[in-house]
Design a protein around this motif. Sequence first.
Motif, PDB file in Angstrom:
ATOM      1  N   HIS A 133       0.813  -1.214   0.000  1.00  0.00           N
ATOM      2  CA  HIS A 133       0.000   0.000   0.000  1.00  0.00           C
ATOM      3  C   HIS A 133       0.855   1.276   0.000  1.00  0.00           C
ATOM      4  CE1 HIS A 133      -3.320   2.708   1.201  1.00  0.00           C
ATOM      5  NE2 HIS A 133      -2.481   3.215   2.073  1.00  0.00           N
ATOM      6  N   PHE A 134       1.816   1.351   0.917  1.00  0.00           N
ATOM      7  CA  PHE A 134       2.554   2.602   1.087  1.00  0.00           C
ATOM      8  C   PHE A 134       3.629   2.786   0.023  1.00  0.00           C
ATOM      9  CE2 PHE A 134       0.752   1.886   5.298  1.00  0.00           C
ATOM     10  CZ  PHE A 134       0.192   3.132   5.530  1.00  0.00           C
ATOM     11  N   SER A 271      -9.788   9.971   3.613  1.00  0.00           N
ATOM     12  CA  SER A 271      -8.841   9.393   4.590  1.00  0.00           C
ATOM     13  C   SER A 271      -9.287   8.024   5.092  1.00  0.00           C
ATOM     14  CB  SER A 271      -8.656  10.361   5.762  1.00  0.00           C
ATOM     15  OG  SER A 271      -9.903  10.864   6.174  1.00  0.00           O
ATOM     16  N   LEU A 274      -8.548   5.615   2.298  1.00  0.00           N
ATOM     17  CA  LEU A 274      -7.096   5.403   2.180  1.00  0.00           C
ATOM     18  C   LEU A 274      -6.559   4.575   3.347  1.00  0.00           C
ATOM     19  CD1 LEU A 274      -5.615   8.839   1.051  1.00  0.00           C
ATOM     20  CD2 LEU A 274      -5.146   6.647  -0.026  1.00  0.00           C
ATOM     21  N   ASN A 275      -6.973   4.932   4.553  1.00  0.00           N
ATOM     22  CA  ASN A 275      -6.388   4.261   5.721  1.00  0.00           C
ATOM     23  C   ASN A 275      -6.850   2.811   5.873  1.00  0.00           C
ATOM     24  OD1 ASN A 275      -5.185   6.694   6.106  1.00  0.00           O
ATOM     25  ND2 ASN A 275      -6.307   7.260   7.944  1.00  0.00           N
ATOM     26  N   LYS A 277      -7.203   1.137   3.191  1.00  0.00           N
ATOM     27  CA  LYS A 277      -6.541   0.633   1.981  1.00  0.00           C
ATOM     28  C   LYS A 277      -7.518   0.242   0.874  1.00  0.00           C
ATOM     29  CE  LYS A 277      -2.501  -0.729   4.688  1.00  0.00           C
ATOM     30  NZ  LYS A 277      -3.040  -0.302   5.988  1.00  0.00           N
ATOM     31  N   PRO A 281      -2.434   5.108  -2.234  1.00  0.00           N
ATOM     32  CA  PRO A 281      -1.962   6.492  -2.376  1.00  0.00           C
ATOM     33  C   PRO A 281      -1.529   6.835  -3.804  1.00  0.00           C
ATOM     34  CG  PRO A 281      -0.419   5.177  -1.054  1.00  0.00           C
ATOM     35  CD  PRO A 281      -1.637   4.333  -1.254  1.00  0.00           C
ATOM     36  N   ILE A 285      -2.903   9.811  -6.362  1.00  0.00           N
ATOM     37  CA  ILE A 285      -2.022  10.829  -6.949  1.00  0.00           C
ATOM     38  C   ILE A 285      -2.131  10.803  -8.477  1.00  0.00           C
ATOM     39  CG2 ILE A 285       0.427  11.437  -7.295  1.00  0.00           C
ATOM     40  CD1 ILE A 285       0.869  10.415  -4.368  1.00  0.00           C
ATOM     41  N   ILE A 312      -0.491  13.742   0.374  1.00  0.00           N
ATOM     42  CA  ILE A 312      -0.459  12.280   0.260  1.00  0.00           C
ATOM     43  C   ILE A 312       0.955  11.745   0.045  1.00  0.00           C
ATOM     44  CG2 ILE A 312      -1.362  10.325  -1.077  1.00  0.00           C
ATOM     45  CD1 ILE A 312      -3.920  11.913  -1.325  1.00  0.00           C
ATOM     46  N   ARG A 316       1.481  12.221   4.445  1.00  0.00           N
ATOM     47  CA  ARG A 316       0.989  10.892   4.875  1.00  0.00           C
ATOM     48  C   ARG A 316       2.132   9.890   5.031  1.00  0.00           C
ATOM     49  NH1 ARG A 316      -1.688   6.278   2.626  1.00  0.00           N
ATOM     50  NH2 ARG A 316      -3.328   5.558   4.047  1.00  0.00           N
ATOM     51  N   GLU A 317       3.043   9.870   4.068  1.00  0.00           N
ATOM     52  CA  GLU A 317       4.167   8.931   4.157  1.00  0.00           C
ATOM     53  C   GLU A 317       5.138   9.376   5.255  1.00  0.00           C
ATOM     54  OE1 GLU A 317       4.666   6.079   2.185  1.00  0.00           O
ATOM     55  OE2 GLU A 317       2.691   6.421   1.288  1.00  0.00           O
TER      56      GLU A 317
END
Length: 514
Positions: A133-134, A271, A274-275, A277, A281, A285, A312, A316-317
Amino acid sequence: MTAKKTLRLILGDQLNERHSWFKRPEANVVYVLMEVRQETDYVKHHIQKVAGFFAAMRAFARRLEEAGHSVRYLCLDDPANQHNFEDNINHIIKKEKIARFEYLLPDEYRLDQQLNDLASRLPVASAVYDTEHFLTTRSDLKQHFKGKKRFLMESFYRQMRKQYNVLMDGKKPVGGKWNFDQSNRNRYDGAVPIPAPKVFKNDVTDIAALITAAGIKTMGEIKPKAFIWPINRKQALQILNEFLDKRLPHFGTYQDAMTTESWSLFHARISFALNTKMLGPMEVIEASLRRASGNKKPSVGIEQLEGFIRQILGWREYVRGIYWAHMPAYETSNYLNQRVDLPDFYWTADTRLKCLQAAIGQSLEHAYAHHIQRLMVTGNFALLAGVHPDQIDAWYLGIYIDAIQWVEIVNTRGMSQFADGGIVATKPYISSANYIHKMSDYCGQCHYDHKSKTGDRACPFNSLYWDFLDRHRTKLAKNPRIGMMYRTWDRMKAENRKALKKQARSYRNHLNDL
Ligand SMILES: Cc1cc2nc3c(=O)[nH]c(=O)nc-3n(C[C@H](O)[C@H](O)[C@H](O)COP(=O)(O)OP(=O)(O)OC[C@H]3O[C@@H](n4cnc5c(N)ncnc54)[C@H](O)[C@@H]3O)c2cc1C
Ligand code: SF4
């Protein structure tokens, strides 16, 4: 001979349909998702947060089954549910003759430790995989800042732009600047109508009833027949697309604005998606870049696009990296030694402070407040009032639909409360009424007078601001970014300083009555 079975655990914030685990069903793999009390009870959550996670987990399990995967789903009221991961996993391993256990890297330190320990105790072999994910690994940030005293977001963000070739023109940033933050500070002036927030009408009646019947302590409100948050990938993509079309063109301009006219203005409200998943991200973008380069109206300027991508690709990262670099010490940090109890109105919105009433009120109603409300209203007030970081931290961790510790705690203890002593923020984010008045329409509707510093109707932010600086002088006076405020304080007449201190003391002694 039957193939050996593997059990794969999916946590509530690991609903990534595009993960390589799910490419094709495998006959010997069983997935498990569980609604457990250990997760509903570690903090008092908003009812919408608990319901939202369960609804999204159930929808995810259904999707997997439809795609031919084998799934075990332990509902909150399942008689076999022992309400913690270890007992449930051991039970399934025994019952289903499982030979191997696999899980995905948890994002929370607490769960990382637990699953690591649990795996080492299991009677079967185990393995852990990335969540895919990240955009960074847990340790990338530590590497990036190796040997440096400060962990500033900006240098990390530039590195990420280059690494992922996002908004780059060769080696230079598109638009000639890395950061258009200066263009992101407008008050909402009504020039552009705010589109009504995209909401869903998910029916979560069964889940809400289950939560109540189980006696789980929650806060806030819910409309169980019209649950507004996205609970599957399809809805997550819908809320993203609606943002790109209607809000992104004005996102940066009004990013810091606050108004009673709208609870989310031009923010994306992605959010939660995203959180958990449901969205990734990089796909967010890339979608924003595509929208900006297309010829749809209204067009998207670089200052809007960069402002959004920075949140993002950058923030976020970055907060995730800070989390893994500084846990578990971060969890108990209290650099300013703040000790006061969180005022009761944080749980009820019952206060005459209009800005707090609006931010807390909408948080209880929708499990959401946007960034500036979190930072400059609820966070700012708690910091000025001297609230213990443990208490404000637990509040943020519970109240927001998107609150998962890795992102919540760095924003709360670091950015908002300066409890980490300046790892994240170069100075405490504090302001008097002046900033709130400049960025919102709250003060015009308030019992208090934003211009007064002392007297019955004086806005509490004003005296608390000076009192905060004075109380923390030994720790803050040398900070070059606020040193100037100490010079202003020192130049004030002694009687004015005394009156401000007296006013602040009286407010701090009666926080619950404000
Ligand atoms: C005290 C405090 C507590 C916070 N707690 C959380 C939390 O528990 N969970 C959470 O996801 N965010 C948290 N944030 C960051 C931010 O406020 C939310 O991400 C944002 O309000 C979510 O709404 P949105 O999707 O409409 O965001 P937008 O303003 O539209 O931004 C788009 C996305 O950028 C990301 N983003 C923006 N700002 C940040 C940030 N500072 N840190 C990390 N990601 C960011 C989010 O994924 C967000 O969805 C907190 C901020 C503060 C000041
Ligand atoms: S006057 Fe003070 S308390 Fe009232 S809304 Fe403005 S900043 Fe908030």
